[in-house]
Design an enzyme around this catalytic site. Structure first.
Site, PDB file in Angstrom:
ATOM      1  NE  ARG A  76     108.493  25.595  28.049  1.00 23.91           N
ATOM      2  CZ  ARG A  76     107.951  25.870  28.873  1.00 23.91           C
ATOM      3  NH1 ARG A  76     107.072  26.752  28.372  1.00 23.91           N
ATOM      4  NH2 ARG A  76     107.857  25.065  30.035  1.00 23.91           N
ATOM      5  CD  GLU A  96     111.336  31.496  26.463  1.00 24.08           C
ATOM      6  OE1 GLU A  96     111.095  31.287  27.701  1.00 24.08           O
ATOM      7  OE2 GLU A  96     109.783  31.092  25.700  1.00 24.08           O
ATOM      8  CG  HIS A 145     107.962  32.742  29.774  1.00 31.79           C
ATOM      9  ND1 HIS A 145     109.095  30.651  28.920  1.00 31.79           N
ATOM     10  CD2 HIS A 145     106.865  31.420  29.946  1.00 31.79           C
ATOM     11  CE1 HIS A 145     108.222  29.904  29.527  1.00 31.79           C
ATOM     12  NE2 HIS A 145     107.281  30.096  30.673  1.00 31.79           N
TER      13      HIS A 145
HETATM   14  N1  LIG Z   1     103.815  30.108  28.835  1.00 31.10           N
HETATM   15  C1  LIG Z   1     103.841  30.439  29.925  1.00 31.10           C
HETATM   16  O1  LIG Z   1     104.015  30.678  31.022  1.00 31.10           O
HETATM   17  C2  LIG Z   1     102.893  28.589  30.529  1.00 31.10           C
HETATM   18  C3  LIG Z   1     102.426  28.920  31.430  1.00 31.10           C
HETATM   19  C4  LIG Z   1     101.558  27.317  32.020  1.00 31.10           C
HETATM   20  C5  LIG Z   1     102.022  26.960  30.351  1.00 31.10           C
HETATM   21  N2  LIG Z   1     102.554  26.572  29.609  1.00 31.10           N
HETATM   22  C6  LIG Z   1     103.026  25.524  28.981  1.00 31.10           C
HETATM   23  O2  LIG Z   1     101.876  25.059  28.331  1.00 31.10           O
HETATM   24  C7  LIG Z   1     102.020  24.271  27.866  1.00 31.10           C
HETATM   25  C8  LIG Z   1     100.646  22.708  28.087  1.00 31.10           C
HETATM   26  O3  LIG Z   1     100.554  23.064  29.492  1.00 31.10           O
HETATM   27  P1  LIG Z   1      99.488  22.335  30.162  1.00 31.10           P
HETATM   28  O4  LIG Z   1      99.315  22.154  31.195  1.00 31.10           O
HETATM   29  O5  LIG Z   1      97.945  22.970  29.680  1.00 31.10           O
HETATM   30  O6  LIG Z   1     100.158  20.839  29.473  1.00 31.10           O
HETATM   31  P2  LIG Z   1      99.049  19.299  30.012  1.00 31.10           P
HETATM   32  O7  LIG Z   1     100.102  17.903  30.014  1.00 31.10           O
HETATM   33  O8  LIG Z   1      97.813  19.440  31.104  1.00 31.10           O
HETATM   34  O9  LIG Z   1      98.204  19.486  28.029  1.00 31.10           O
HETATM   35  C9  LIG Z   1      99.364  19.537  27.360  1.00 31.10           C
HETATM   36  C10 LIG Z   1      98.065  18.671  26.161  1.00 31.10           C
HETATM   37  O10 LIG Z   1      98.973  18.775  24.905  1.00 31.10           O
HETATM   38  C11 LIG Z   1      98.483  17.258  24.474  1.00 31.10           C
HETATM   39  N3  LIG Z   1      99.653  17.082  23.068  1.00 31.10           N
HETATM   40  C12 LIG Z   1     100.443  16.427  23.617  1.00 31.10           C
HETATM   41  N4  LIG Z   1     101.415  15.674  22.235  1.00 31.10           N
HETATM   42  C13 LIG Z   1     100.475  16.219  21.446  1.00 31.10           C
HETATM   43  C14 LIG Z   1     100.373  16.716  20.259  1.00 31.10           C
HETATM   44  N5  LIG Z   1     100.724  16.107  18.922  1.00 31.10           N
HETATM   45  N6  LIG Z   1      99.545  17.690  19.094  1.00 31.10           N
HETATM   46  C15 LIG Z   1      98.005  17.847  20.152  1.00 31.10           C
HETATM   47  N7  LIG Z   1      98.149  18.142  21.807  1.00 31.10           N
HETATM   48  C16 LIG Z   1      99.169  17.007  22.262  1.00 31.10           C
HETATM   49  C17 LIG Z   1      98.733  16.233  25.414  1.00 31.10           C
HETATM   50  O11 LIG Z   1      97.373  15.149  25.301  1.00 31.10           O
HETATM   51  C18 LIG Z   1      97.689  17.014  26.800  1.00 31.10           C
HETATM   52  O12 LIG Z   1      96.452  16.962  26.585  1.00 31.10           O
HETATM   53  C19 LIG Z   1     103.056  23.488  28.128  1.00 31.10           C
HETATM   54  O13 LIG Z   1     104.273  23.339  26.470  1.00 31.10           O
HETATM   55  C20 LIG Z   1     103.793  24.400  29.119  1.00 31.10           C
HETATM   56  O14 LIG Z   1     104.883  24.302  29.695  1.00 31.10           O
HETATM   57  C21 LIG Z   1     103.157  27.498  29.859  1.00 31.10           C
HETATM   58  O1  LIG Z   2     105.768  25.475  31.729  1.00 27.85           O
HETATM   59  C1  LIG Z   2     105.017  26.693  32.254  1.00 27.85           C
HETATM   60  O2  LIG Z   2     105.304  25.928  33.901  1.00 27.85           O
HETATM   61  C2  LIG Z   2     105.308  27.865  32.299  1.00 27.85           C
HETATM   62  O3  LIG Z   2     106.293  27.749  30.824  1.00 27.85           O
HETATM   63  C3  LIG Z   2     105.889  28.638  32.914  1.00 27.85           C
HETATM   64  O4  LIG Z   2     107.150  28.582  33.136  1.00 27.85           O
HETATM   65  P1  LIG Z   2     107.755  30.129  34.215  1.00 27.85           P
HETATM   66  O5  LIG Z   2     107.804  29.352  35.674  1.00 27.85           O
HETATM   67  O6  LIG Z   2     109.515  30.141  33.839  1.00 27.85           O
HETATM   68  O7  LIG Z   2     106.813  31.399  34.297  1.00 27.85           O
END
Ligand SMILES: NC(=O)c1ccc[n+]([C@@H]2O[C@H](COP(=O)([O-])OP(=O)(O)OC[C@H]3O[C@@H](n4cnc5c(N)ncnc54)[C@H](O)[C@@H]3O)[C@@H](O)[C@H]2O)c1
Ligand SMILES: O=C(O)[C@H](O)COP(=O)(O)O
Length: 595
Positions: free
Chosen positions: A284, A313, A331
């Site tokens: 994020r 965004e 994104h």
């Molecule tokens: N760019 C995209 O399109 C996209 C896609 C999927 C997920 N994401 C983002 O990626 C991130 C991770 O997603 P995920 O599915 O792996 O989530 P998840 O919940 O499986 O993993 C997140 C991890 O972060 C850890 N965490 C929490 N606070 C923390 C801190 N202060 N320091 C270090 N670690 C910490 C948690 O313990 C957990 O293990 C989220 O922010 C999600 O929104 C983005």
């Molecule tokens: O948190 C998520 O699942 C990702 O950031 C993906 O976001 P999006 O569905 O808007 O692509």
């Protein structure tokens, strides 16, 4: 527990049957059947929509076709993209569910504008930072997400950014397209042997780590909540935040945006990094202080950054995205064909399930109750609400309830009984008759707290076989007066007790009197001097009005002393009939209660 010396006679006038409707009740009737969905958990259902009344689902951002088709089997689906906040607020009062990705702010105004109709928000993805969870909970709206289907896509995008950044792919591509051939300018750096710090070792972070190891990188991770053995299993060492950022050649961010992670990379933390560090962010935007990143890039502390996500965004800060050492994508982490189909199905199933009253496995703002626990507690859920509903109607005045104790009589070990669902339903029963609040599993604790209602729970350990999770539930309301004095226990609190008999909730105790009446329709409670002919007198007043008596039970302390008659009625008697019952000379007090 006060022992009761009373005895009970009960007369059943017809077989009873539970036939209930939303807002709390289980339904097994085929009239409420829904098309089976793939992999659906068989939870007991809290039915919201009867046959013929199709819910409306607003899909506010592009969702994979498979998900839309699945929704259409069950609901009227309105796919309206790019709505302004005002347009969303205008539409929402016509919708039962809303599905969004990360591009739509589901703000407090959205919940307020829904007028209570919005029951489910489905986030087709992981991050729920665009949904005001507190407002959702306050409005009794369930929020579900689709947390698994885009994990691999996000991890692959992280690796794509890592490799593209190291070899200047985006910049080199742009320069070739601009007619240049700059072979010396775009010399990259190698990944093999370099240290990658994965910040946030959850679903995406661990997949990134696994892939980076395949590229020959030395991978460390920082995650205060991740189990060390999970990291060890893929050859990753968990280290402190400071150690991670100080020793990394590359940092890849994979934590959620929370108050603790907001701007976790800032001037101070950039200063602790190795000069020339490279940063990838597919988590994020808000986890990086973007102004500080520009300063760190200008100072050469950060050699390069590859960013998929931004604080706002699309990003407004052109200094950051235009920086020559920044690679930016809009994104796209979750945007693969495969991930979007998967996410669409995952969220459609969760939303349809939630609209059917199933407790979604991916509920974000409601307690998750395991399926096996739920099916065991199923018969007690209706009992819990009815006891709450009955108890509050016994309070004189009806609104001064502040302190409630619930006693669960069970032969199960104390930690073998999950009562959250029962507590929520008792809360619903207590609050709804005296307010216009809509209470469900999502907002029960919140609503109780808002109203200053304290609900204490206690277990009463019974001897015997723990086959059934519960023998009885008692609801005690203290520090109130009762409009039916006989409902007060020896200790002066309103007390009602219920049990489940043959799957049907029964009222089994009022105050210190034992009764046995099936909790259906409505109930008349009468205290009288025990004498012959009372049942006939009350029965004939009701029959004159064609009010059907479904159940009748008399609990008495001793022959010819006080007795309590509990009469279940299918129709509401007129005030005139109730007055006549009250005028029977032996009747000392009576109350009519709607269940
Ligand atoms: N760019 C995209 O399109 C996209 C896609 C999927 C997920 N994401 C983002 O990626 C991130 C991770 O997603 P995920 O599915 O792996 O989530 P998840 O919940 O499986 O993993 C997140 C991890 O972060 C850890 N965490 C929490 N606070 C923390 C801190 N202060 N320091 C270090 N670690 C910490 C948690 O313990 C957990 O293990 C989220 O922010 C999600 O929104 C983005
Ligand atoms: O948190 C998520 O699942 C990702 O950031 C993906 O976001 P999006 O569905 O808007 O692509």
């Amino acid at each position: 527990m006060a022992a009761s010396a009373s005895s009970t006679i009960h007369i059943s006038t017809k077989p009873s049957r539970t036939s209930l409707s939303w807002k709390t009740h289980f339904a097994s009737s085929p009239a409420f059947a829904v098309s089976p969905l793939r992999g659906h958990r068989q939870y007991p259902r809290f039915v919201i929509f009867a046959m013929g009344a199709k819910p409306t689902v607003l899909v506010a951002e592009k969702l994979g076709e498979a998900g839309v088709s699945l929704l259409k089997e069950f609901a009227d689906v309105d796919c309206s993209y790019n709505l302004t906040p005002e347009e969303l607020c205008n539409k929402i009062s016509l919708c039962d569910a809303l599905i969004v990705r990360s591009g739509t702010k589901v703000s407090r105004e959205v919940f307020e504008s829904s007028g209570g109709r919005l029951k489910v928000v489905g986030r087709a993805g992981v991050g729920i930072d665009n949904v005001d969870l507190a407002a959702a909970t306050e409005h009794g709206c369930l929020v579900v997400n689709a947390p698994t289907a885009n994990t691999v896509a996000a991890a692959e995008h992280g690796i794509a950014l890592l490799t593209a950044m190291a070899r200047n792919i985006a910049q080199a591509d742009a320069s070739v397209k601009a007619g240049k051939w700059l072979r010396n300018k775009y010399v990259g750096v190698s990944l093999v042997g370099k240290t990658l710090a994965v910040m946030g070792f959850g679903k995406v972070g661990s997949e990134v780590a696994r892939r980076a190891k395949g590229l020959g990188m030395h991978v460390i991770a920082h995650d205060p909540y991740a189990p060390a053995d999970r990291a060890r299993a893929i050859g990753v060492e968990l280290v402190s935040f400071d150690e991670a950022i100080a020793s990394a050649d590359f940092i890849s961010l994979h934590m959620p945006l929370t108050p603790a992670t907001n701007k976790i990379l800032n001037d101070e933390t950039f200063a602790k990094m190795k000069k020339g560090v490279r940063i990838v962010n597919v988590a994020r935007g808000g986890v990086i202080d973007e102004d500080a990143l520009v300063r760190a890039l200008d100072a050469g502390i950060v050699a390069q950054a590859a960013l998929d996500v931004f604080t706002v965004e699309p990003p407004k800060d052109s200094k950051l995205v235009q920086h020559e050492n920044v690679t930016a994508t809009p994104h796209l982490g979750a945007s693969t064909m495969e991930a979007q189909e998967g996410v669409a199905i995952e969220i459609a199933e969760a939303v349809v399930g939630a609209l059917n009253g199933e407790l979604a496995a991916t509920a974000v703002n409601a307690p998750m109750v395991p399926a096996e626990v739920l099916s065991e507690l199923k018969p007690f859920v209706a009992l819990a609400e009815k006891l709450g509903r009955l108890a509050v109607q016994l309070v004189a005045g009806g609104s001064g309830v502040k302190s409630v104790k619930v006693t669960y009589g069970s032969a199960r070990a104390p930690d073998d009984l999950d009562t959250r669902l029962l507590r929520a339903m008792i809360t619903k029963g207590l609050i709804e008759p005296i307010s216009n609040a809509f209470v469900n599993l999502v907002n029960a604790d919140f609503t109780a707290k808002q109203r200053g209602l304290r609900i204490a729970e206690e277990r009463f350990l019974l001897n015997g076989s723990p086959e059934s999770p519960l023998e009885f539930i008692q609801v005690h309301i203290s520090s109130v007066e009762s409009k039916f004095a006989s409902a007060l226990s020896d200790s002066g609190e309103i007390r009602v007790e219920g049990r489940v008999k043959d799957g049907i909730p029964h009222l089994t105790k009022v105050g210190s009197f034992e009764v046995d009446v099936s909790l259906e329709g409505s109930i008349i409670l009468c205290r009288q001097v025990d004498q012959p002919g009372m049942i006939g007198k009350v029965g004939s007043i009701l029959s004159e009005e064609n009010v059907n008596v479904s159940f009748m039970s008399v609990g008495r302390i001793a022959p010819r002393k006080h007795a309590i008659m509990a009469i279940g009625v299918d129709e509401q008697p007129t005030n005139e009939s109730l007055k006549r019952i009250g005028e029977i000379p032996a009747v000392e007090e009576f109350v009519y209660l709607k269940i």
